[in-house]
Motif scaffolding. Structure first.
Motif, mmCIF file in Angstrom:
data_model
loop_
_atom_site.group_PDB
_atom_site.id
_atom_site.type_symbol
_atom_site.label_atom_id
_atom_site.label_comp_id
_atom_site.label_asym_id
_atom_site.label_seq_id
_atom_site.Cartn_x
_atom_site.Cartn_y
_atom_site.Cartn_z
ATOM 1 N N UNK A 1 0.873 -1.344 -0.037
ATOM 2 C CA UNK A 1 0.019 0.004 0.114
ATOM 3 C C UNK A 1 0.887 1.110 -0.005
ATOM 4 N N UNK A 2 0.532 2.059 -0.956
ATOM 5 C CA UNK A 2 1.367 3.304 -0.928
ATOM 6 C C UNK A 2 0.531 4.557 -0.267
ATOM 7 N N UNK A 3 1.425 5.250 0.374
ATOM 8 C CA UNK A 3 0.763 6.539 0.818
ATOM 9 C C UNK A 3 1.366 7.796 0.154
ATOM 10 N N UNK A 4 0.630 8.771 -0.182
ATOM 11 C CA UNK A 4 0.773 10.093 -0.592
ATOM 12 C C UNK A 4 1.690 10.981 0.229
ATOM 13 N N UNK A 5 2.704 11.422 0.028
ATOM 14 C CA UNK A 5 3.404 12.277 0.550
ATOM 15 C C UNK A 5 2.746 13.758 0.118
ATOM 16 N N UNK A 6 3.213 15.079 0.984
ATOM 17 C CA UNK A 6 2.754 16.237 0.714
ATOM 18 C C UNK A 6 3.676 16.709 -0.801
ATOM 19 N N UNK A 7 4.692 16.169 -1.085
ATOM 20 C CA UNK A 7 5.309 16.579 -2.091
ATOM 21 C C UNK A 7 4.474 15.667 -3.498
ATOM 22 N N UNK A 8 3.946 14.506 -3.255
ATOM 23 C CA UNK A 8 3.050 13.992 -4.297
ATOM 24 C C UNK A 8 2.097 14.778 -4.687
ATOM 25 N N UNK A 9 1.184 15.482 -3.522
ATOM 26 C CA UNK A 9 0.021 16.199 -3.496
ATOM 27 C C UNK A 9 0.305 17.386 -4.273
ATOM 28 N N UNK A 10 1.424 17.965 -3.962
ATOM 29 C CA UNK A 10 1.912 19.379 -4.695
ATOM 30 C C UNK A 10 2.221 19.050 -6.283
ATOM 31 N N UNK A 11 2.589 17.898 -6.647
ATOM 32 C CA UNK A 11 2.983 17.417 -7.969
ATOM 33 C C UNK A 11 1.400 17.517 -8.908
ATOM 34 N N UNK A 12 0.426 16.847 -8.220
ATOM 35 C CA UNK A 12 -0.837 16.461 -8.671
ATOM 36 C C UNK A 12 -1.261 17.733 -9.069
ATOM 37 N N UNK A 13 -1.558 18.099 -10.278
ATOM 38 C CA UNK A 13 -2.539 19.245 -10.569
ATOM 39 C C UNK A 13 -3.961 19.055 -10.647
ATOM 40 N N UNK A 14 -4.849 19.886 -10.131
ATOM 41 C CA UNK A 14 -5.986 19.734 -10.352
ATOM 42 C C UNK A 14 -6.694 20.629 -11.364
ATOM 43 N N UNK A 15 -7.499 19.903 -12.093
ATOM 44 C CA UNK A 15 -8.053 20.773 -13.430
ATOM 45 C C UNK A 15 -9.335 21.236 -12.827
ATOM 46 N N UNK A 16 -9.760 22.441 -12.425
ATOM 47 C CA UNK A 16 -10.891 22.933 -11.534
ATOM 48 C C UNK A 16 -11.934 23.408 -12.593
ATOM 49 N N UNK A 17 -11.523 23.053 -13.942
ATOM 50 C CA UNK A 17 -12.549 23.425 -15.090
ATOM 51 C C UNK A 17 -13.327 22.286 -15.103
ATOM 52 N N UNK A 18 -12.889 20.943 -14.703
ATOM 53 C CA UNK A 18 -13.702 19.890 -15.085
ATOM 54 C C UNK A 18 -14.742 19.473 -13.985
ATOM 55 N N UNK A 19 -15.753 18.837 -14.214
ATOM 56 C CA UNK A 19 -16.441 18.409 -12.971
ATOM 57 C C UNK A 19 -16.236 17.405 -11.900
ATOM 58 N N UNK A 20 -16.275 17.497 -10.903
ATOM 59 C CA UNK A 20 -15.770 16.249 -9.961
ATOM 60 C C UNK A 20 -16.375 14.876 -10.306
ATOM 61 N N UNK A 21 -15.635 13.868 -10.060
ATOM 62 C CA UNK A 21 -16.058 12.406 -10.225
ATOM 63 C C UNK A 21 -15.997 11.715 -8.988
ATOM 64 N N UNK A 22 -17.010 10.929 -8.715
ATOM 65 C CA UNK A 22 -16.661 9.764 -7.761
ATOM 66 C C UNK A 22 -16.526 8.570 -8.337
ATOM 67 N N UNK A 23 -15.482 8.114 -8.624
ATOM 68 C CA UNK A 23 -15.095 6.969 -9.062
ATOM 69 C C UNK A 23 -16.091 5.531 -8.540
ATOM 70 N N UNK A 24 -16.665 5.577 -7.386
ATOM 71 C CA UNK A 24 -17.239 4.704 -6.847
ATOM 72 C C UNK A 24 -18.571 4.430 -7.210
ATOM 73 N N UNK A 25 -19.034 5.888 -7.817
ATOM 74 C CA UNK A 25 -20.372 5.891 -8.555
ATOM 75 C C UNK A 25 -20.415 5.329 -9.981
ATOM 76 N N UNK A 26 -19.371 5.262 -10.611
ATOM 77 C CA UNK A 26 -19.186 5.199 -12.182
ATOM 78 C C UNK A 26 -19.746 3.793 -12.704
ATOM 79 N N UNK A 27 -19.349 2.762 -11.853
ATOM 80 C CA UNK A 27 -19.443 1.333 -12.323
ATOM 81 C C UNK A 27 -20.182 0.591 -11.154
ATOM 82 N N UNK A 28 -21.698 0.786 -10.897
ATOM 83 C CA UNK A 28 -22.269 0.057 -9.588
ATOM 84 C C UNK A 28 -22.233 -1.279 -9.909
ATOM 85 N N UNK A 29 -22.195 -2.067 -8.720
ATOM 86 C CA UNK A 29 -22.307 -3.667 -8.743
ATOM 87 C C UNK A 29 -23.673 -3.838 -9.482
ATOM 88 N N UNK A 30 -23.776 -4.980 -9.934
ATOM 89 C CA UNK A 30 -24.806 -5.581 -10.601
ATOM 90 C C UNK A 30 -26.189 -5.564 -10.035
#
Length: 123
Positions: A1-30
Protein backbone atom coordinates in the motif's frame (compact mmCIF):
# COMPACT_ATOMS: atom_id res chain seq x y z
CA UNK A 1 0.00 0.00 0.00
CA UNK A 2 1.35 3.38 -1.02
CA UNK A 3 0.86 6.55 0.96
CA UNK A 4 0.87 9.95 -0.64
CA UNK A 5 3.29 12.46 0.71
CA UNK A 6 2.90 16.21 0.67
CA UNK A 7 5.33 16.39 -2.26
CA UNK A 8 3.14 13.98 -4.26
CA UNK A 9 0.08 16.11 -3.58
CA UNK A 10 1.86 19.24 -4.77
CA UNK A 11 2.89 17.50 -8.00
CA UNK A 12 -0.71 16.53 -8.78
CA UNK A 13 -2.42 19.31 -10.65
CA UNK A 14 -6.15 19.69 -10.24
CA UNK A 15 -8.13 20.82 -13.27
CA UNK A 16 -10.92 22.92 -11.71
CA UNK A 17 -12.61 23.38 -15.09
CA UNK A 18 -13.68 19.71 -15.07
CA UNK A 19 -16.64 18.49 -13.00
CA UNK A 20 -15.87 16.37 -9.96
CA UNK A 21 -16.24 12.60 -10.30
CA UNK A 22 -16.83 9.90 -7.76
CA UNK A 23 -15.25 6.72 -9.13
CA UNK A 24 -17.27 4.57 -6.74
CA UNK A 25 -20.48 5.61 -8.55
CA UNK A 26 -19.25 5.12 -12.12
CA UNK A 27 -19.59 1.31 -12.23
CA UNK A 28 -22.18 0.21 -9.66
CA UNK A 29 -22.31 -3.48 -8.76
CA UNK A 30 -24.88 -5.52 -10.71
CA UNK A 31 -27.21 -5.94 -7.72
CA UNK A 32 -27.42 -2.15 -7.25
CA UNK A 33 -28.54 -1.46 -10.83
CA UNK A 34 -32.09 -2.60 -10.03
CA UNK A 35 -32.61 -0.54 -6.90
CA UNK A 36 -36.21 0.32 -6.12
CA UNK A 37 -37.44 3.82 -6.92
CA UNK A 38 -40.46 5.11 -5.01
CA UNK A 39 -42.34 8.39 -5.46
CA UNK A 40 -44.71 10.28 -3.21
CA UNK A 41 -47.13 12.87 -4.62
CA UNK A 42 -49.43 15.24 -2.76
CA UNK A 43 -52.65 16.17 -4.58
CA UNK A 44 -54.86 19.04 -3.48
CA UNK A 45 -58.56 18.40 -4.04
CA UNK A 46 -61.92 19.57 -2.77
CA UNK A 47 -65.03 17.59 -1.98
CA UNK A 48 -68.47 19.13 -1.92
CA UNK A 49 -71.23 17.43 0.04
CA UNK A 50 -74.87 18.35 0.36
CA UNK A 51 -76.44 17.56 3.72
CA UNK A 52 -80.23 17.29 3.77
CA UNK A 53 -82.20 16.86 6.96
CA UNK A 54 -84.99 14.32 6.49
CA UNK A 55 -86.18 13.93 10.06
CA UNK A 56 -87.55 16.32 12.65
CA UNK A 57 -85.41 19.15 14.00
CA UNK A 58 -82.43 17.81 15.89
CA UNK A 59 -81.86 19.49 19.23
CA UNK A 60 -78.43 20.69 20.24
CA UNK A 61 -77.13 17.81 22.35
CA UNK A 62 -73.87 16.21 23.30
CA UNK A 63 -73.01 12.58 22.75
CA UNK A 64 -71.01 10.27 25.01
CA UNK A 65 -67.74 11.35 23.40
CA UNK A 66 -68.57 15.06 23.88
CA UNK A 67 -69.14 15.63 20.15
CA UNK A 68 -71.85 18.21 19.60
CA UNK A 69 -74.75 17.48 17.27
CA UNK A 70 -75.83 20.29 14.95
CA UNK A 71 -79.35 21.60 14.98
CA UNK A 72 -81.17 22.43 11.74
CA UNK A 73 -84.76 22.16 10.57
CA UNK A 74 -86.14 19.24 8.58
CA UNK A 75 -85.85 19.57 4.81
CA UNK A 76 -83.05 22.16 4.96
CA UNK A 77 -80.20 21.66 2.47
CA UNK A 78 -76.72 22.67 3.60
CA UNK A 79 -73.75 22.49 1.19
CA UNK A 80 -70.40 21.56 2.73
CA UNK A 81 -67.04 21.90 1.02
CA UNK A 82 -63.83 20.34 2.33
CA UNK A 83 -60.34 21.03 0.96
CA UNK A 84 -58.05 18.05 1.43
CA UNK A 85 -54.63 16.77 0.46
CA UNK A 86 -54.29 13.18 -0.74
CA UNK A 87 -50.84 11.67 -0.40
CA UNK A 88 -50.20 9.00 -3.03
CA UNK A 89 -47.26 6.61 -3.15
CA UNK A 90 -46.11 4.43 -6.00
CA UNK A 91 -43.23 2.24 -7.11
CA UNK A 92 -41.61 3.68 -10.24
CA UNK A 93 -39.09 0.84 -10.47
CA UNK A 94 -38.42 -2.37 -8.55
CA UNK A 95 -41.92 -3.08 -7.21
CA UNK A 96 -41.56 -5.90 -4.67
CA UNK A 97 -44.77 -7.47 -6.04
CA UNK A 98 -43.27 -7.67 -9.52
CA UNK A 99 -45.66 -5.16 -11.16
CA UNK A 100 -44.14 -3.61 -14.27
CA UNK A 101 -46.60 -0.69 -14.42
CA UNK A 102 -46.82 2.17 -11.94
CA UNK A 103 -49.57 1.61 -9.40
CA UNK A 104 -50.45 4.48 -7.09
CA UNK A 105 -52.02 3.94 -3.70
CA UNK A 106 -53.56 6.49 -1.36
CA UNK A 107 -51.22 6.51 1.63
CA UNK A 108 -53.35 8.96 3.61
CA UNK A 109 -55.63 11.95 3.29
CA UNK A 110 -55.42 15.06 5.45
CA UNK A 111 -56.98 18.52 5.71
CA UNK A 112 -55.19 21.17 3.64
CA UNK A 113 -53.94 23.30 6.50
CA UNK A 114 -51.59 25.10 4.08
CA UNK A 115 -54.61 27.11 2.91
CA UNK A 116 -56.07 28.60 6.11
CA UNK A 117 -58.59 30.86 4.35
CA UNK A 118 -60.31 28.09 2.44
CA UNK A 119 -63.66 26.89 3.71
CA UNK A 120 -62.34 23.62 5.07
CA UNK A 121 -64.83 21.41 6.80
CA UNK A 122 -67.23 24.28 7.21
CA UNK A 123 -70.98 24.06 7.16
Amino acid sequence: MEFQTKEDEKEKEIDYSQPMKDPSLENPPVEEEDLAVVAQVEVLYDVEQIITSTGPTIEDTSTEDDASVMKFPAGKVIPRKSVLVGVFEGWLQGDPNGNKTVRWKLAFSRPAWEFPFSSQNSI
